[in-house]
Design an enzyme around this catalytic site. Sequence first.
Site, PDB file in Angstrom:
ATOM      1  N   ARG A  27       0.815  -1.222   0.000  1.00 39.36           N
ATOM      2  CA  ARG A  27       0.000   0.000   0.000  1.00 39.36           C
ATOM      3  C   ARG A  27       0.846   1.268   0.000  1.00 39.36           C
ATOM      4  O   ARG A  27       0.322   2.377  -0.059  1.00 39.36           O
ATOM      5  CB  ARG A  27      -0.897   0.009   1.237  1.00 39.36           C
ATOM      6  CG  ARG A  27      -2.123  -0.848   1.052  1.00 39.36           C
ATOM      7  CD  ARG A  27      -2.958  -0.801   2.288  1.00 39.36           C
ATOM      8  NE  ARG A  27      -4.288  -1.266   2.043  1.00 39.36           N
ATOM      9  CZ  ARG A  27      -5.321  -0.489   1.738  1.00 39.36           C
ATOM     10  NH1 ARG A  27      -5.171   0.802   1.631  1.00 39.36           N
ATOM     11  NH2 ARG A  27      -6.503  -0.990   1.539  1.00 39.36           N
ATOM     12  N   ASN A  99      -4.616   7.805   6.639  1.00 43.43           N
ATOM     13  CA  ASN A  99      -4.642   7.394   5.222  1.00 43.43           C
ATOM     14  C   ASN A  99      -5.698   8.246   4.539  1.00 43.43           C
ATOM     15  O   ASN A  99      -6.811   8.337   5.030  1.00 43.43           O
ATOM     16  CB  ASN A  99      -5.001   5.900   5.152  1.00 43.43           C
ATOM     17  CG  ASN A  99      -5.183   5.396   3.735  1.00 43.43           C
ATOM     18  OD1 ASN A  99      -4.725   6.032   2.777  1.00 43.43           O
ATOM     19  ND2 ASN A  99      -5.838   4.263   3.593  1.00 43.43           N
ATOM     20  N   GLY A 100      -5.355   8.902   3.440  1.00 45.08           N
ATOM     21  CA  GLY A 100      -6.322   9.761   2.743  1.00 45.08           C
ATOM     22  C   GLY A 100      -5.718  11.124   2.482  1.00 45.08           C
ATOM     23  O   GLY A 100      -4.497  11.292   2.534  1.00 45.08           O
ATOM     24  N   HIS A 506      -2.483   6.783 -38.234  1.00 44.76           N
ATOM     25  CA  HIS A 506      -3.091   8.104 -38.017  1.00 44.76           C
ATOM     26  C   HIS A 506      -2.196   9.003 -37.149  1.00 44.76           C
ATOM     27  O   HIS A 506      -2.655  10.017 -36.639  1.00 44.76           O
ATOM     28  CB  HIS A 506      -4.473   7.945 -37.379  1.00 44.76           C
ATOM     29  CG  HIS A 506      -5.431   7.208 -38.269  1.00 44.76           C
ATOM     30  ND1 HIS A 506      -5.913   7.743 -39.438  1.00 44.76           N
ATOM     31  CD2 HIS A 506      -5.939   5.958 -38.193  1.00 44.76           C
ATOM     32  CE1 HIS A 506      -6.705   6.861 -40.034  1.00 44.76           C
ATOM     33  NE2 HIS A 506      -6.735   5.766 -39.294  1.00 44.76           N
ATOM     34  N   LYS A 605      -0.543  -0.105  -4.239  1.00 43.24           N
ATOM     35  CA  LYS A 605      -1.794  -0.793  -4.564  1.00 43.24           C
ATOM     36  C   LYS A 605      -2.950  -0.180  -3.787  1.00 43.24           C
ATOM     37  O   LYS A 605      -2.747   0.409  -2.740  1.00 43.24           O
ATOM     38  CB  LYS A 605      -1.644  -2.264  -4.193  1.00 43.24           C
ATOM     39  CG  LYS A 605      -2.428  -3.178  -5.125  1.00 43.24           C
ATOM     40  CD  LYS A 605      -1.967  -4.584  -5.012  1.00 43.24           C
ATOM     41  CE  LYS A 605      -2.781  -5.492  -5.893  1.00 43.24           C
ATOM     42  NZ  LYS A 605      -2.455  -5.344  -7.317  1.00 43.24           N
TER      43      LYS A 605
HETATM   44  C1  F6R Z   1      -1.889  -1.767 -12.754  1.00 44.96           C
HETATM   45  C2  F6R Z   1      -2.869  -1.786 -11.671  1.00 44.96           C
HETATM   46  C3  F6R Z   1      -3.776  -0.634 -11.556  1.00 44.96           C
HETATM   47  C4  F6R Z   1      -5.137  -1.065 -10.980  1.00 44.96           C
HETATM   48  C5  F6R Z   1      -6.022   0.161 -10.727  1.00 44.96           C
HETATM   49  C6  F6R Z   1      -7.400  -0.236 -10.242  1.00 44.96           C
HETATM   50  O1  F6R Z   1      -1.135  -2.942 -12.789  1.00 44.96           O
HETATM   51  O2  F6R Z   1      -2.895  -2.683 -10.877  1.00 44.96           O
HETATM   52  O3  F6R Z   1      -3.933   0.036 -12.764  1.00 44.96           O
HETATM   53  O4  F6R Z   1      -5.752  -1.936 -11.877  1.00 44.96           O
HETATM   54  O5  F6R Z   1      -5.414   0.982  -9.789  1.00 44.96           O
HETATM   55  O6  F6R Z   1      -7.317  -0.945  -9.044  1.00 44.96           O
HETATM   56  P1  F6R Z   1      -8.519  -1.806  -8.522  1.00 44.96           P
HETATM   57  O7  F6R Z   1      -8.687  -2.952  -9.464  1.00 44.96           O
HETATM   58  O8  F6R Z   1      -8.119  -2.254  -7.156  1.00 44.96           O
HETATM   59  O9  F6R Z   1      -9.737  -0.934  -8.525  1.00 44.96           O
END
Ligand code: F6R
Length: 610
Positions: A27, A99-100, A506, A605
């Site tokens: 995270r 967080n935020g 294009h 993530k």
């Molecule tokens: C790229 C990746 C991100 C997620 C995006 C959405 O490898 O993992 O582009 O796909 O941040 O995340 P979720 O699926 O958790 O909504």
Amino acid sequence: MCGIIGYTGTQEASPFLLAGLKRLEYRGYDSAGIGVLNKEINIVRAQGPICELEKTLVKNTPDGSCGIAHTRWATHGVPSEANAHPHRDCSGDIAIIHNGIIENHLVLRRALTLRGHVFKSQTDSEVISHLLEETIADTDSLQDAFEQLLGQLTGAYGIVAMIKSSPGTLFVARMGSPIVLGRRDGDRFVCSDATAMADWVDDVIYLDDGERALLQPNNEPIIWTKESENISKQHHTISWDTSVASKKRYAHFMLKEMMEQPKVVEDTMRGRLIAQKGIAHFGGLEDVRERLREIDRLIIVACGTAYYAGCVGEYMLEHYAGIPVEVELASEFRYRHPVINRHTAVLAITQSGETADTLAAIREAKTQGALTLGIVNVPGSTIARETDAGIYTRAGSEIGVASTKAFITQVTALAMLTLFFGRDRNLEETEAIKIAKELELIPDKIESILKLRPQIKALADKYQWMQNAFFLGRTYQAPIAYEGALKLKEISLIHAEGYSAGELKHGPLALIDERFPSIVICPRDEVYEKTLSNIAEIKARKGPVIAITDIGNTDIVELVDDVIHIPSTHEMLSPLLTAIPTQLFAYEMSLLQGYDPDKPRNLAKSVTVE
Ligand code: F6R
């Protein structure tokens, strides 16, 4: 984004906090810190990944049975020890993790500074500890002081605060950033992500936006709303497979997760696909089945890789189920005043179920009367709870920041959703059975593509000089081209663009020369001949081409520089196979460039900020 964990109980807090941070590291990994209350609040922080904090803790582990910890993904302020959480107030008697984003932090900071507060970081979060210092001074009850603090904040937050005068108590609040409470015996936990505390708790409570909680050892949490109404919430028991959160014998989570793809596709299909009849059932859609029959338009909202899964779904659902589909970037959807009505279903696709943009899009759709659906991986996540109905993808924990197995399960779910909608509309039984039977074969075919890793590694070696690349494909392969380019750029930091192959002439063709390779995804499908013409256009300009095509396609060998041969399948399902070599290529290239594919630069993530 940003991982937070807190513990209060009968045992030493630090080991839980450190182990929790390691599980939350995906995270955010630019800095981390822990704070433990034991007469005084002791804080240890370090810049860099959790292993840097761990080194510091070896020399100086704070004792105490109540503590908070944070791993940061920088929004306001550079990655540094000073900007790492926990943040204190001026007295040092309060510590907070957040967080935020506090959107009104500049105004608050200015006012607090004028009133004599001294800030030690550049973060938006630090205003929280200083404001709490003031509200505590003005109020008799700490709970009221906490409430008054929250009343002054605008933006998104998951907050945990610790106050010296209230040993053993954690003050918790959620507005827009996930917060889960957990318990076992007398021990109490709070975390941004249920899986990080899975080993230590028997059950969890998910806080909703606007809810606050007070955690103390041995006691039920006191939970109240922003309207100051005390509430009791359900405890959820979840069976977690905690082994998925370890790398096992693999060098990286990303590699492990790619290798798990045959299994997770099977898991996604299990008990849902009836191949002999060409149908798919979803327990999670049963309650809205009648309403789904009245739907005349589906809008898919998602971000990043999940958005590209949605683009594949658009091709599938329009082609075979005959339902009009639009795919929208969730971050745009809410702000462009979309026209929605009762006959529109809005489908969120999301691994984490917490992506702020996707959640906001679903909330917008709801207020406009749409039926909301989810294709979600994380059980109990906010989007899973807030949508009217949905499908879990059953990919298990995805820790690698670059999404791989979650994407493949999203596309699998969309293929089954196509059968589900299609059989209620105009999909012929014979075609549906053909698709379903091919779908059953996909796990074995993915397995065989994964065995191409040595060949793909050799290709990455050959092209490791490249600084730019195009990923090209048409129809079903266009989204795989976008996704392949995203994978390469995020983990190997090589500039890559995904295009529909027909678009090249294009404009982008201008970039092609002998130093600009193209990875062209061209199974023998309806548009194969057209893609060959696009390859010829690139070759005429000396551009190197790597083709991904079917086993047995030998003709292409003389037209391109390199070929990856993969098994054939039904056209609609081909993205489930063609995506795999692009993932492996990005992974190998990342290693060759000297990066950690699990921790791409500047990324994290679960994007819980807008
Ligand atoms: C790229 C990746 C991100 C997620 C995006 C959405 O490898 O993992 O582009 O796909 O941040 O995340 P979720 O699926 O958790 O909504």
